[in-house]
Design an enzyme around this catalytic site. Structure first.
Site, mmCIF file in Angstrom:
data_model
loop_
_atom_site.group_PDB
_atom_site.id
_atom_site.type_symbol
_atom_site.label_atom_id
_atom_site.label_comp_id
_atom_site.label_asym_id
_atom_site.label_seq_id
_atom_site.Cartn_x
_atom_site.Cartn_y
_atom_site.Cartn_z
ATOM 1 N N THR A 82 0.929 -6.500 -2.431
ATOM 2 C CA THR A 82 2.106 -6.135 -1.630
ATOM 3 C C THR A 82 3.357 -6.833 -2.149
ATOM 4 O O THR A 82 3.316 -8.017 -2.492
ATOM 5 C CB THR A 82 1.870 -6.550 -0.166
ATOM 6 N N GLU A 135 -4.129 -3.953 4.686
ATOM 7 C CA GLU A 135 -5.153 -3.076 4.081
ATOM 8 C C GLU A 135 -4.895 -1.607 4.426
ATOM 9 O O GLU A 135 -5.840 -0.829 4.575
ATOM 10 C CB GLU A 135 -6.550 -3.467 4.569
HETATM 11 P P1 TGC Z 1 -3.407 7.951 -5.531
HETATM 12 O O1 TGC Z 1 -2.796 8.959 -6.445
HETATM 13 O O2 TGC Z 1 -4.018 8.398 -4.262
HETATM 14 O O3 TGC Z 1 -4.501 7.095 -6.323
HETATM 15 C C1 TGC Z 1 -4.273 6.480 -7.563
HETATM 16 C C2 TGC Z 1 -5.622 6.233 -8.211
HETATM 17 O O4 TGC Z 1 -6.431 5.405 -7.382
HETATM 18 C C3 TGC Z 1 -7.634 6.089 -6.959
HETATM 19 N N1 TGC Z 1 -7.826 5.758 -5.536
HETATM 20 C C4 TGC Z 1 -8.764 4.933 -5.101
HETATM 21 N N2 TGC Z 1 -9.752 4.300 -5.731
HETATM 22 C C5 TGC Z 1 -10.559 3.514 -4.989
HETATM 23 N N3 TGC Z 1 -10.401 3.322 -3.669
HETATM 24 C C6 TGC Z 1 -9.399 3.937 -3.002
HETATM 25 N N4 TGC Z 1 -9.234 3.723 -1.691
HETATM 26 C C7 TGC Z 1 -8.539 4.783 -3.713
HETATM 27 N N5 TGC Z 1 -7.471 5.537 -3.373
HETATM 28 C C8 TGC Z 1 -7.050 6.128 -4.501
HETATM 29 C C9 TGC Z 1 -7.322 7.559 -7.158
HETATM 30 O O5 TGC Z 1 -8.500 8.296 -7.378
HETATM 31 C C10 TGC Z 1 -6.445 7.515 -8.391
HETATM 32 O O6 TGC Z 1 -7.280 7.289 -9.522
HETATM 33 P P2 TGC Z 1 -6.912 7.950 -10.954
HETATM 34 O O7 TGC Z 1 -8.089 7.636 -11.819
HETATM 35 O O8 TGC Z 1 -6.735 9.418 -10.670
HETATM 36 O O9 TGC Z 1 -5.632 7.306 -11.392
HETATM 37 O O10 TGC Z 1 -2.260 6.885 -5.237
HETATM 38 P P3 TGC Z 1 -0.976 7.014 -4.335
HETATM 39 O O11 TGC Z 1 0.129 6.350 -5.057
HETATM 40 O O12 TGC Z 1 -0.805 8.436 -3.840
HETATM 41 O O13 TGC Z 1 -1.305 6.061 -3.096
HETATM 42 C C11 TGC Z 1 -2.176 6.378 -2.159
HETATM 43 C C12 TGC Z 1 -2.093 5.378 -0.982
HETATM 44 C C13 TGC Z 1 -0.794 5.500 -0.196
HETATM 45 C C14 TGC Z 1 -3.256 5.762 -0.095
HETATM 46 C C15 TGC Z 1 -2.236 3.931 -1.498
HETATM 47 O O14 TGC Z 1 -1.102 3.555 -2.178
HETATM 48 C C16 TGC Z 1 -2.506 2.955 -0.375
HETATM 49 O O15 TGC Z 1 -3.675 2.771 -0.005
HETATM 50 N N6 TGC Z 1 -1.464 2.265 0.195
HETATM 51 C C17 TGC Z 1 -1.676 1.179 1.134
HETATM 52 C C18 TGC Z 1 -1.605 -0.130 0.407
HETATM 53 C C19 TGC Z 1 -2.466 -1.188 1.012
HETATM 54 O O16 TGC Z 1 -3.404 -0.929 1.733
HETATM 55 N N7 TGC Z 1 -2.191 -2.427 0.667
HETATM 56 C C20 TGC Z 1 -3.039 -3.513 1.064
HETATM 57 C C21 TGC Z 1 -2.678 -4.764 0.322
HETATM 58 S S1 TGC Z 1 -3.934 -6.003 0.336
HETATM 59 C C22 TGC Z 1 -4.039 -6.524 1.902
HETATM 60 O O17 TGC Z 1 -3.444 -6.042 2.794
HETATM 61 C C23 TGC Z 1 -4.962 -7.644 2.095
HETATM 62 S S2 TGC Z 1 -5.079 -8.222 3.707
HETATM 63 C C24 TGC Z 1 -6.476 -9.133 3.473
HETATM 64 C C25 TGC Z 1 -6.944 -9.932 4.593
HETATM 65 O O18 TGC Z 1 -6.328 -10.958 4.936
HETATM 66 O O19 TGC Z 1 -8.039 -9.599 5.104
HETATM 67 P P1 FAD Z 2 5.833 -0.814 4.887
HETATM 68 O O1 FAD Z 2 5.079 -0.268 3.754
HETATM 69 O O2 FAD Z 2 7.278 -1.124 4.710
HETATM 70 O O3 FAD Z 2 5.678 0.193 6.131
HETATM 71 C C1 FAD Z 2 6.559 0.136 7.271
HETATM 72 C C2 FAD Z 2 6.161 1.252 8.250
HETATM 73 O O4 FAD Z 2 6.321 2.524 7.616
HETATM 74 C C3 FAD Z 2 4.692 1.184 8.676
HETATM 75 O O5 FAD Z 2 4.608 1.489 10.057
HETATM 76 C C4 FAD Z 2 4.036 2.277 7.857
HETATM 77 O O6 FAD Z 2 2.890 2.832 8.468
HETATM 78 C C5 FAD Z 2 5.159 3.307 7.801
HETATM 79 N N1 FAD Z 2 5.020 4.254 6.682
HETATM 80 C C6 FAD Z 2 4.784 3.967 5.385
HETATM 81 N N2 FAD Z 2 4.730 5.096 4.652
HETATM 82 C C7 FAD Z 2 4.946 6.119 5.507
HETATM 83 C C8 FAD Z 2 5.003 7.542 5.363
HETATM 84 N N3 FAD Z 2 4.803 8.131 4.188
HETATM 85 N N4 FAD Z 2 5.254 8.277 6.466
HETATM 86 C C9 FAD Z 2 5.439 7.700 7.665
HETATM 87 N N5 FAD Z 2 5.391 6.374 7.872
HETATM 88 C C10 FAD Z 2 5.144 5.599 6.805
HETATM 89 N N6 FAD Z 2 -1.016 -7.809 1.010
HETATM 90 C C11 FAD Z 2 -1.606 -8.203 -0.151
HETATM 91 O O7 FAD Z 2 -1.359 -7.652 -1.199
HETATM 92 N N7 FAD Z 2 -2.499 -9.247 -0.152
HETATM 93 C C12 FAD Z 2 -2.820 -9.914 0.968
HETATM 94 O O8 FAD Z 2 -3.643 -10.836 0.947
HETATM 95 C C13 FAD Z 2 -2.190 -9.538 2.203
HETATM 96 N N8 FAD Z 2 -2.438 -10.240 3.336
HETATM 97 C C14 FAD Z 2 -1.724 -9.941 4.468
HETATM 98 C C15 FAD Z 2 -1.840 -10.777 5.581
HETATM 99 C C16 FAD Z 2 -1.105 -10.501 6.720
HETATM 100 C C17 FAD Z 2 -1.205 -11.414 7.892
HETATM 101 C C18 FAD Z 2 -0.265 -9.363 6.775
HETATM 102 C C19 FAD Z 2 0.496 -9.036 8.025
HETATM 103 C C20 FAD Z 2 -0.133 -8.545 5.683
HETATM 104 C C21 FAD Z 2 -0.843 -8.838 4.500
HETATM 105 N N9 FAD Z 2 -0.676 -8.081 3.343
HETATM 106 C C22 FAD Z 2 -1.284 -8.443 2.172
HETATM 107 C C23 FAD Z 2 0.326 -7.022 3.303
HETATM 108 C C24 FAD Z 2 -0.113 -5.711 3.932
HETATM 109 O O9 FAD Z 2 -1.035 -5.042 3.126
HETATM 110 C C25 FAD Z 2 1.150 -4.861 4.167
HETATM 111 O O10 FAD Z 2 1.851 -5.463 5.222
HETATM 112 C C26 FAD Z 2 0.829 -3.424 4.483
HETATM 113 O O11 FAD Z 2 0.249 -2.762 3.384
HETATM 114 C C27 FAD Z 2 2.094 -2.638 4.910
HETATM 115 O O12 FAD Z 2 3.152 -2.885 4.032
HETATM 116 P P2 FAD Z 2 4.584 -3.348 4.622
HETATM 117 O O13 FAD Z 2 4.355 -4.461 5.573
HETATM 118 O O14 FAD Z 2 5.487 -3.597 3.488
HETATM 119 O O15 FAD Z 2 5.099 -2.120 5.474
#
Ligand code: TGC
Ligand code: FAD
Length: 384
Positions: A133, A364
């Site tokens: 992120t 996530e």
């Molecule tokens: P998109 O075109 O859908 O995909 C790009 C490539 O990735 C593959 N793919 C996946 N592979 C494995 N698992 C998945 N869930 C996958 N989703 C997609 C896909 O097949 C493709 O592969 P290739 O070979 O064709 O290149 O990508 P997009 O840019 O349209 O994005 C899709 C989207 C919005 C769903 C993705 O960007 C997303 O999931 N956004 C949310 C980001 C997120 O969840 N961030 C989390 C950060 S880490 C965190 O929050 C840790 S908290 C930890 C804790 O404390 O517990």
């Molecule tokens: P944004 O992406 O700015 O989203 C803002 C709002 O817009 C949200 O409500 C979202 O749902 C909405 N939105 C986004 N896209 C659209 C759309 N297309 N249409 C309509 N609405 C939309 N990240 C890491 O990489 N590693 C970590 O270890 C990690 N740990 C975390 C721990 C904590 C306690 C927290 C709070 C977050 C952590 N994160 C981590 C980050 C986390 O994954 C992000 O906060 C999350 O993915 C959302 O990103 P953002 O906060 O920038 O919100």
């Protein structure tokens, strides 16, 4: 009937799965619950628990070899569930270490990287964090600004990451950066010049967990610290699939902890001449919570079976993560309300779980991200 397991999910588990669950439950009862409320109040991650987590084999529990126990997916889910019954922050620590840091090294790392880091990470001697992120928006990681440029045989990284669990206490950061070839993963050790990981203070959520920013100012990383076997967003996204799987199970534990406490409370709190629990309105609310928990348990169990048989798709995980987080947050909020004023007291668990779950439903992938992922799978049309 067990009010926390109405459909006898425990009966569907193997002996090994039940043993894993019981041993983590004991750890949570004996070591987590007695200290966690104070940790939350003091904004403190109980790092002293890391050796205990490690000695039970909870760090990298699904991995095979490298001193990891190679447990199945259901066992990993149960570990997350029991830990999050204690606190989402403890489950977060294990999720990040196992699914977001050890998994990418295991899946995409060189043999030398695996040998160097995985056994020490399993022992809790090396703590990891996962930097995806960025400050300008986490939902769209494809648009990342952090970049790495080649300089001879090294790479030079510039940029920033935000909201990174474990950042300030991590010995090793798995950092995803844009390169001319696409997004790549870099292993950056604590103390590398130009790398800083300050803690984010003043959180109302996940206060028993460390959250940090990461800054990279001309950080030099040798080629041997690049994950060799993946290029592109699928690298970090496949780690997220592992961690989201654990969250779908974990939040059930938080909801169970809230319901367990409110069941007790509502039976002993007497209002209008009868126990609070003897009102139809109360029972409807409790039944609603049991419905949510039970359906989440069955969803998680089937999710685990799919993962163990190798047919799990990211869309399955999106649906379960979204459904179960939402369920747990609703249960925690309603339990908080059923406690009345006591619900805002640190003596009771729902408000802590409720505040934590506001993060869990956001990180996530937010609800919207998972809804759009499911919408895309249903329609074949990309609305991102
Ligand atoms: P998109 O075109 O859908 O995909 C790009 C490539 O990735 C593959 N793919 C996946 N592979 C494995 N698992 C998945 N869930 C996958 N989703 C997609 C896909 O097949 C493709 O592969 P290739 O070979 O064709 O290149 O990508 P997009 O840019 O349209 O994005 C899709 C989207 C919005 C769903 C993705 O960007 C997303 O999931 N956004 C949310 C980001 C997120 O969840 N961030 C989390 C950060 S880490 C965190 O929050 C840790 S908290 C930890 C804790 O404390 O517990
Ligand atoms: P944004 O992406 O700015 O989203 C803002 C709002 O817009 C949200 O409500 C979202 O749902 C909405 N939105 C986004 N896209 C659209 C759309 N297309 N249409 C309509 N609405 C939309 N990240 C890491 O990489 N590693 C970590 O270890 C990690 N740990 C975390 C721990 C904590 C306690 C927290 C709070 C977050 C952590 N994160 C981590 C980050 C986390 O994954 C992000 O906060 C999350 O993915 C959302 O990103 P953002 O906060 O920038 O919100």
């Amino acid at each position: 009937m067990n009010p926390l397991d109405l459909f006898d999910v425990a009966g569907a588990l193997s002996e090994e799965e039940r043993m894993v669950q019981d041993s983590v439950a004991r750890l949570v009862d004996e070591k987590v619950l007695p200290i966690i409320q104070k940790c939350f109040e003091e904004h403190h991650f109980p790092k002293e628990l890391v050796p205990e987590l490690a000695s039970l084999g909870l760090l990298g529990s699904s991995l095979k070899g490298y001193e990891c126990p190679g447990l199945n997916a259901i066992s990993y889910g149960l570990i997350c569930q029991e830990l999050e019954r204690g606190d989402s922050g403890i489950r977060s620590f294990v999720s990040v270490q196992s699914s977001l840091c050890m998994y990418p090294i295991y899946a995409f790392g060189s043999e030398a990287q695996k040998q160097k880091y995985l056994p020490r990470m399993a022992r809790g001697e090396v703590i990891g964090c996962f930097g995806l992120t960025e400050p300008h928006g986490g939902s769209d990681p494809a648009n990342m600004k952090t970049h790495a440029k080649r300089r001879g045989t090294d790479w030079v990284i510039n940029g920033a990451k935000m909201w990174i669990t474990n950042g300030a206490i991590a010995d090793l950061a798995i950092v995803w950066a844009q390169t001319p070839e696409g997004i790549r993963g870099f292993l950056i050790e604590k103390g590398t010049p130009g790398f800083a990981a300050p803690e984010i203070e003043r959180k109302f959520s996940l206060r028993a967990s460390v959250t940090s920013a990461l800054f990279f100012d001309n950080v030099v990383v040798p080629q041997e610290n690049v994950l060799p076997d993946v290029v592109g967003l699928k690298g970090p996204l496949s780690c997220l699939t592992q961690a989201r799987y654990g969250i779908a199970w974990g939040v059930i534990g938080a909801a169970q902890a809230c319901l367990a406490q409110v069941l007790e409370y509502s039976k002993t709190r007497s209002l209008f001449g009868r126990p609070l629990a003897q009102n139809q309105a109360t029972q409807i609310r409790l039944a609603e919570m049991a419905r949510g928990i039970t359906t989440a348990q069955l969803l998680a169990l089937q999710l685990g079976r799919l993962k163990d048989q190798g047919t799990l798709q990211p869309t399955h995980v999106s649906l379960a993560k979204w459904n179960n987080c939402r369920m747990a947050l609703e249960v925690a909020r309603d339990c908080r309300d059923l406690l009345g004023a006591a619900g805002i007291s640190a003596e009771f668990v729902p408000i802590r779980h409720m505040l934590n779950l506001e993060s869990v439903i956001t990180y996530e992938g937010t609800q919207t991200i998972h809804q759009l992922t499911i919408g895309r799978a249903l329609t074949g049309l990309n609305a991102f």
